[in-house]
Design an enzyme around this catalytic site. Sequence first.
Site, short mmCIF file in Angstrom:
data_model
loop_
_atom_site.label_atom_id
_atom_site.label_comp_id
_atom_site.label_asym_id
_atom_site.label_seq_id
_atom_site.Cartn_x
_atom_site.Cartn_y
_atom_site.Cartn_z
N ASP A 1 38.10 39.72 43.26
CA ASP A 1 38.93 40.53 42.36
C ASP A 1 40.31 40.84 42.91
O ASP A 1 41.09 41.53 42.24
CB ASP A 1 38.22 41.85 42.05
CG ASP A 1 38.17 42.77 43.27
OD1 ASP A 1 37.74 42.30 44.35
OD2 ASP A 1 38.56 43.94 43.16
N ASP B 1 32.72 38.46 46.53
CA ASP B 1 33.17 39.75 47.04
C ASP B 1 32.22 40.81 46.49
O ASP B 1 31.42 40.54 45.58
CB ASP B 1 34.61 39.99 46.57
CG ASP B 1 35.13 41.35 46.98
OD1 ASP B 1 35.05 41.68 48.18
OD2 ASP B 1 35.61 42.09 46.10
#
Length: 227
Positions: free
Chosen positions: A173, A11
């Site tokens: 996350d 990400d």
Amino acid sequence: MSTLPKIAVFDLDGTLAETAGDLIGTLNVLLLREGLPELPLADARDLIGAGAKALIRRGFEAAGKALTPERHEALFADFLEHYGAHLCDRSHLYPGVVEALDRLEAEGFRLAVCTNKVELHAVDLLDKLGIGGRFAAICGRATFPYSKPDPRHITLTIAKAGGDPARAVMVGDSRADIDAAKAAGIPVVAVTFGYTDTPVDRLGPDRVIGHFTELADAVAELVPPRA
């Protein structure tokens, strides 16, 4: 037996880079234009993670204003224009990112990015941060017809990068990252320093790290060398 390389998919916002200052800064520009108060950065960090449209909706809800679909679309266009000109004013890589990428590449991993950010902005930001050229694929929200938490966002990113889906790992996350990876059958490492309203260790990742110095060892436990 597949001859494709093992692959680490990352990400972007809240994982590779601290981007909240520029994202929330742009949101606050829109709020002020609408006569609404700015949101403090510390309070607004957890609004990030599902893309710009969701950030706008969440931000205006937090400021006490609901948006019509038409106004939401207009603000989205304004957001993209302003953010595109300011996406690296305050954003920076997290400590240890470059060294972690070096180690993964030395261990034979191909690298890719799978983000809910607009692809053009993701590519531009990673280039400005000096690491764009390290990724075999940088796939954003509209790269495919699917975006996280849909697992196809990750699996198609792996395919575009030419990696082996049977020897892949996701690093993220947020709930969207973790849910997408789990649905794709791919192990996931969660970082504790990103953007989430729920502590990542409660979301069921395979490993949790608090610094990029821990990443290579965590990945090695999840993606062992080929037998």
